[in-house]
Design a protein around this motif. Sequence first.
Motif, PDB file in Angstrom:
ATOM      1  N   ILE A 131       0.610  -1.193  -0.077  1.00 31.09           N
ATOM      2  CA  ILE A 131       0.057   0.056  -0.091  1.00 31.09           C
ATOM      3  C   ILE A 131       0.865   1.305   0.138  1.00 31.09           C
ATOM      4  O   ILE A 131       0.626   2.230  -0.828  1.00 31.09           O
ATOM      5  N   ARG A 135       0.953   3.885  -3.120  1.00 29.28           N
ATOM      6  CA  ARG A 135       0.640   5.501  -2.686  1.00 29.28           C
ATOM      7  C   ARG A 135       1.389   6.326  -3.091  1.00 29.28           C
ATOM      8  O   ARG A 135       1.345   7.449  -3.503  1.00 29.28           O
ATOM      9  N   GLN A 141      -4.078   5.341  -8.881  1.00 27.63           N
ATOM     10  CA  GLN A 141      -4.987   6.037  -8.123  1.00 27.63           C
ATOM     11  C   GLN A 141      -5.607   5.106  -7.100  1.00 27.63           C
ATOM     12  O   GLN A 141      -6.329   4.288  -7.107  1.00 27.63           O
ATOM     13  N   MET A 142      -5.526   5.958  -6.017  1.00 27.40           N
ATOM     14  CA  MET A 142      -6.092   5.404  -4.723  1.00 27.40           C
ATOM     15  C   MET A 142      -7.579   5.462  -4.796  1.00 27.40           C
ATOM     16  O   MET A 142      -7.946   6.577  -4.711  1.00 27.40           O
ATOM     17  N   THR A 143      -8.495   4.418  -4.405  1.00 26.45           N
ATOM     18  CA  THR A 143      -9.891   4.445  -4.297  1.00 26.45           C
ATOM     19  C   THR A 143     -10.048   4.192  -2.944  1.00 26.45           C
ATOM     20  O   THR A 143     -11.483   4.350  -2.451  1.00 26.45           O
ATOM     21  N   PRO A 145      -8.147   3.861   1.157  1.00 30.25           N
ATOM     22  CA  PRO A 145      -6.905   3.783   1.683  1.00 30.25           C
ATOM     23  C   PRO A 145      -6.690   2.514   2.328  1.00 30.25           C
ATOM     24  O   PRO A 145      -5.265   2.040   2.761  1.00 30.25           O
ATOM     25  N   PHE A 149      -6.739   0.310  -5.423  1.00 32.83           N
ATOM     26  CA  PHE A 149      -6.232   1.333  -6.263  1.00 32.83           C
ATOM     27  C   PHE A 149      -6.702   1.130  -7.775  1.00 32.83           C
ATOM     28  O   PHE A 149      -7.259  -0.127  -7.835  1.00 32.83           O
TER      29      PHE A 149
END
Length: 205
Positions: A131, A135, A141-143, A145, A149
């Motif tokens: 992760i 990040r 693109q993080m969708t 947390p 992604f």
Amino acid sequence: MWIHKSRNPNQNFKRGGCMFSIFLWEEKDVQRGLFKMTCFSAVEPKQLGVILKDMQRIKDGYAWFLDGCVFCIQPFQNQSRYSLKGYRIFFNTSIETGMYLYDITLGLLGGQISGIECVIKCPSKKSSDWISGLRSDTSFQMTDPRGLFNKNGCGIIVVNDTVILQMRNRNKLKVYEALKKIDSIREELLSSVEYDLFSCSKEAG
């Protein structure tokens, strides 16, 4: 013909909370990526053994093995009585080899692929490491947390120290294009792992 005698065909493999009851995956099989395709066909599972007579019968499916590589077909455990029958196809070969073997098996039988996944697991990487790395890379693109992604239409899920790359579209999935996109991201992630390992070895030296 692909054969392999050293592995127990009744093993089970768990990753990400789901069971690949296909029996056989060892840790090393997913370090470079294990592909899974979901396919639907009018062929009944009970007819599969006759049609795929050159494939080895294993628990829950049929397989070819060669030099540590595998291609196997597993019918869904619960099938619709009225619509197309579901199958999962697993392989840890190149995408070209995987597609060739699909084309000469379920592809010849009118199979329709609705989803593709690739599972990656590295002993040196925990979920938090994956992760953090994703990040820090602005191309992802993080969708969510917690480990979701996206990149170029490919979903990336981080769960239980494992990365799952997936693309799904039951009606319009361009299979080879999707495989190439997933394979490219797979190579990118593995390259970052290899770079991290190389950096660590230099620092240790």
